[in-house]
Write a protein that holds these residues in place. Sequence first.
Motif, PDB file in Angstrom:
ATOM      1  N   GLN A 100       0.859  -1.179   0.000  1.00 40.71           N
ATOM      2  CA  GLN A 100       0.000   0.000   0.000  1.00 40.71           C
ATOM      3  C   GLN A 100       0.895   1.228   0.000  1.00 40.71           C
ATOM      4  N   GLN A 101       0.530   2.222  -0.785  1.00 44.05           N
ATOM      5  CA  GLN A 101       1.324   3.444  -0.874  1.00 44.05           C
ATOM      6  C   GLN A 101       0.383   4.633  -1.118  1.00 44.05           C
ATOM      7  N   GLU A 102       0.565   5.701  -0.361  1.00 42.33           N
ATOM      8  CA  GLU A 102      -0.244   6.897  -0.584  1.00 42.33           C
ATOM      9  C   GLU A 102       0.546   7.901  -1.400  1.00 42.33           C
ATOM     10  N   LEU A 103      -0.095   8.479  -2.392  1.00 37.38           N
ATOM     11  CA  LEU A 103       0.513   9.471  -3.272  1.00 37.38           C
ATOM     12  C   LEU A 103      -0.108  10.836  -2.969  1.00 37.38           C
ATOM     13  N   ALA A 104       0.732  11.842  -2.772  1.00 36.15           N
ATOM     14  CA  ALA A 104       0.244  13.189  -2.472  1.00 36.15           C
ATOM     15  C   ALA A 104       0.188  13.992  -3.763  1.00 36.15           C
ATOM     16  N   LEU A 105      -1.004  14.045  -4.362  1.00 32.73           N
ATOM     17  CA  LEU A 105      -1.200  14.764  -5.614  1.00 32.73           C
ATOM     18  C   LEU A 105      -1.952  16.068  -5.373  1.00 32.73           C
ATOM     19  N   ALA A 106      -1.892  16.974  -6.344  1.00 34.89           N
ATOM     20  CA  ALA A 106      -2.576  18.252  -6.209  1.00 34.89           C
ATOM     21  C   ALA A 106      -4.082  18.067  -6.085  1.00 34.89           C
ATOM     22  N   THR A 107      -4.619  17.009  -6.664  1.00 39.39           N
ATOM     23  CA  THR A 107      -6.053  16.735  -6.587  1.00 39.39           C
ATOM     24  C   THR A 107      -6.457  16.125  -5.249  1.00 39.39           C
TER      25      THR A 107
END
Length: 250
Positions: A100-107
């Motif tokens: 599991q990996q969380e991605l910090a995107l502008a959305t």
Amino acid sequence: MRHASRVLGLGCVLGLMAGCAGGSKSLASRDTAASQDTAASKDTASESTEPKPTCPETISDEPNLELELRPELNARTWVPALTFEHFGFKSPEAVKPAFQQELALATGPVRAFGLVRRSLNGPEGGGSLVLARPHAGGFCVVNTWSTWLPSRVELSLANTWTSQDGRLSILLVRMDLKESPDGPQTRWVALGTDGGRMWVALGNPPEHQLIVPSLTLFPNGSDLYLDIKQRYITRLRLGKDGRFVIPPAP
């Protein structure tokens, strides 16, 4: 379920490597093996008379990548939690978590959930990635990528990269096949996302599973490169469209 196209090493097209795989010999048995996989379970949300939340239109309604993991997990599907039961599986013997990996995107934040599927009565196996973002107390599926291979698979997220402006992320998925008909193999798939959709960032399906010993992401300032390591290193630059630029054949 859509039938799988041939799985080819990208090096067959580019001439970047000496050994590339042709169509997987066991892909023809994918549907049979998949039918021996876990059956969809009815979760609490589906049994409820209350309608599920509607996912935002900023998530594109696009087909699953490569194979359909489950009909219940199409893009813009809402699930109450990122669990196997809510993905439609019920047997822990046939599916297990990989990462599991969380991605910090502008959305907003996006969760990458990897899982491994195994045939209960044969050597075949599969790798899958579910990309989802929080919404209405649960998650909205951005899209899924899934493959079925002639060997049991170990799946890992080798690396991720997010642009400085949060516009997009690149995920490098590694698949290790220990006992395939062609011997041990390491396959790679590069995927991109902007939080509203997911796409193959290297190659054009069905020729997008690269069979090489090592693949690494190489950030350089605001730019990103992909290093394909064999006897020598081939370096590809990430284009503005979120795909690695493949040089024309000589």
